[in-house]
Structure formats: C-alpha cells, structure tokens
Design a protein around this motif. Structure first.
Motif, PDB file in Angstrom:
ATOM      1  N   TYR A 186      56.029  46.022  34.518  1.00  0.00           N
ATOM      2  CA  TYR A 186      56.978  46.516  33.518  1.00  0.00           C
ATOM      3  C   TYR A 186      58.374  46.539  34.107  1.00  0.00           C
ATOM      4  O   TYR A 186      58.552  46.846  35.275  1.00  0.00           O
ATOM      5  N   SER A 187      59.340  46.221  33.289  1.00  0.00           N
ATOM      6  CA  SER A 187      60.751  46.302  33.677  1.00  0.00           C
ATOM      7  C   SER A 187      61.508  47.053  32.596  1.00  0.00           C
ATOM      8  O   SER A 187      61.181  46.945  31.405  1.00  0.00           O
ATOM      9  N   ARG A 188      62.536  47.786  33.010  1.00  0.00           N
ATOM     10  CA  ARG A 188      63.327  48.540  32.032  1.00  0.00           C
ATOM     11  C   ARG A 188      64.139  47.574  31.188  1.00  0.00           C
ATOM     12  O   ARG A 188      64.864  46.739  31.690  1.00  0.00           O
ATOM     13  N   LEU A 189      63.983  47.711  29.893  1.00  0.00           N
ATOM     14  CA  LEU A 189      64.729  46.899  28.940  1.00  0.00           C
ATOM     15  C   LEU A 189      65.980  47.634  28.484  1.00  0.00           C
ATOM     16  O   LEU A 189      67.060  47.052  28.409  1.00  0.00           O
ATOM     17  N   LEU A 190      65.841  48.924  28.190  1.00  0.00           N
ATOM     18  CA  LEU A 190      66.962  49.752  27.737  1.00  0.00           C
ATOM     19  C   LEU A 190      66.943  51.093  28.449  1.00  0.00           C
ATOM     20  O   LEU A 190      65.876  51.670  28.659  1.00  0.00           O
ATOM     21  N   LYS A 191      68.125  51.583  28.782  1.00  0.00           N
ATOM     22  CA  LYS A 191      68.245  52.929  29.315  1.00  0.00           C
ATOM     23  C   LYS A 191      68.985  53.756  28.277  1.00  0.00           C
ATOM     24  O   LYS A 191      70.116  53.456  27.912  1.00  0.00           O
ATOM     25  N   ASP A 217      68.276  60.102  27.424  1.00  0.00           N
ATOM     26  CA  ASP A 217      67.249  60.931  28.047  1.00  0.00           C
ATOM     27  C   ASP A 217      65.962  60.187  28.368  1.00  0.00           C
ATOM     28  O   ASP A 217      64.987  60.805  28.789  1.00  0.00           O
ATOM     29  N   SER A 218      65.921  58.876  28.144  1.00  0.00           N
ATOM     30  CA  SER A 218      64.694  58.130  28.399  1.00  0.00           C
ATOM     31  C   SER A 218      64.999  56.649  28.594  1.00  0.00           C
ATOM     32  O   SER A 218      66.139  56.219  28.484  1.00  0.00           O
ATOM     33  N   SER A 219      63.957  55.896  28.855  1.00  0.00           N
ATOM     34  CA  SER A 219      64.086  54.454  29.038  1.00  0.00           C
ATOM     35  C   SER A 219      63.015  53.741  28.242  1.00  0.00           C
ATOM     36  O   SER A 219      61.962  54.303  27.943  1.00  0.00           O
ATOM     37  N   VAL A 220      63.272  52.464  27.916  1.00  0.00           N
ATOM     38  CA  VAL A 220      62.317  51.623  27.217  1.00  0.00           C
ATOM     39  C   VAL A 220      61.918  50.506  28.178  1.00  0.00           C
ATOM     40  O   VAL A 220      62.787  49.817  28.724  1.00  0.00           O
ATOM     41  N   TYR A 221      60.610  50.358  28.404  1.00  0.00           N
ATOM     42  CA  TYR A 221      60.099  49.339  29.311  1.00  0.00           C
ATOM     43  C   TYR A 221      59.374  48.257  28.530  1.00  0.00           C
ATOM     44  O   TYR A 221      58.819  48.502  27.470  1.00  0.00           O
ATOM     45  N   VAL A 222      59.361  47.047  29.080  1.00  0.00           N
ATOM     46  CA  VAL A 222      58.714  45.905  28.449  1.00  0.00           C
ATOM     47  C   VAL A 222      57.820  45.230  29.494  1.00  0.00           C
ATOM     48  O   VAL A 222      58.165  45.192  30.683  1.00  0.00           O
ATOM     49  N   PRO A 223      56.655  44.703  29.065  1.00  0.00           N
ATOM     50  CA  PRO A 223      55.822  43.954  30.014  1.00  0.00           C
ATOM     51  C   PRO A 223      56.593  42.748  30.544  1.00  0.00           C
ATOM     52  O   PRO A 223      57.280  42.056  29.794  1.00  0.00           O
ATOM     53  N   THR A 224      56.457  42.517  31.836  1.00  0.00           N
ATOM     54  CA  THR A 224      57.264  41.500  32.509  1.00  0.00           C
ATOM     55  C   THR A 224      56.438  40.767  33.550  1.00  0.00           C
ATOM     56  O   THR A 224      55.705  41.390  34.311  1.00  0.00           O
ATOM     57  N   TRP A 225      56.564  39.455  33.580  1.00  0.00           N
ATOM     58  CA  TRP A 225      56.007  38.682  34.690  1.00  0.00           C
ATOM     59  C   TRP A 225      57.037  38.685  35.802  1.00  0.00           C
ATOM     60  O   TRP A 225      58.207  38.363  35.576  1.00  0.00           O
ATOM     61  N   ILE A 226      56.614  39.066  36.986  1.00  0.00           N
ATOM     62  CA  ILE A 226      57.504  39.142  38.145  1.00  0.00           C
ATOM     63  C   ILE A 226      57.044  38.097  39.150  1.00  0.00           C
ATOM     64  O   ILE A 226      55.872  38.086  39.549  1.00  0.00           O
TER      65      ILE A 226
END
Length: 93
Positions: free
Chosen positions: A28-33, A36-45
């Motif tokens: 997972y990588s942060r998509l939006l900060k 008071d919170s963050s939005v994460y998205v599945p990510t190939w690293i």
C-alpha cells in the motif's frame, strides 16, 4: 497483475533496459493525505538495480489504475529498503 504492473514500469520509462528487477511486492502507498487521516491504495512496489550500480531504486505502480506513482527511495542495499517500506506489504504476503 504483477506482469501488467511491470510492463507499465517500462512504458513509463522508469527502468533502463540494462537494469535488473531485484524483487516485486504488493503493498500500500499513500494516495492522499488529509487533515486527520490518509487514503492508501494497493501498489506494486519494484526494487530495481542499475547495471553499473549497487544502488537500488524503488518504483511504484498503482495496482488499480496502472499509473506510475511518485518515487524517491534509493539505497545501497535491500535491507535498508526493507526497513523503509517493510510495513507496507507485511499484511499482504
């Protein structure tokens, strides 16, 4: 899915043809900060080592859209990269 992400990595010219893919993980990588919170998205690293270099660079591909995500992580060995992003994929392995 991993194969499509790898193809996207080359399509975005993030990997030279002489480079070597050291490993690939789904995380997972942060998509939006937000405030008071963050939005994460599945990510190939992908960890990539250049032909004439001992440095490893991390490249991220959004697993939903196939788009490249901003990146800035480099290191001289994989152990320090594991410490940097290790928590992102532990729950998925």
């Amino acid at each position: 899915m991993k194969k499509k992400a790898l193809v996207a990595l080359y399509q975005y010219n993030q990997v030279a043809s002489s480079s070597r893919i050291v490993w690939a993980k789904l995380g997972y990588s942060r998509l939006l900060k937000l405030k008071d919170s963050s939005v994460y998205v599945p990510t190939w690293i992908f960890a990539v080592r250049g032909k004439n270099s001992s440095n490893i660079t991390l490249h991220r591909i959004n697993a939903f859209t196939g788009s490249s995500m901003k990146n800035g992580s480099t290191a001289s060995d994989t152990s320090s990269l594991d410490a940097t992003v290790g928590m992102m994929w532990n729950a998925i392995d």
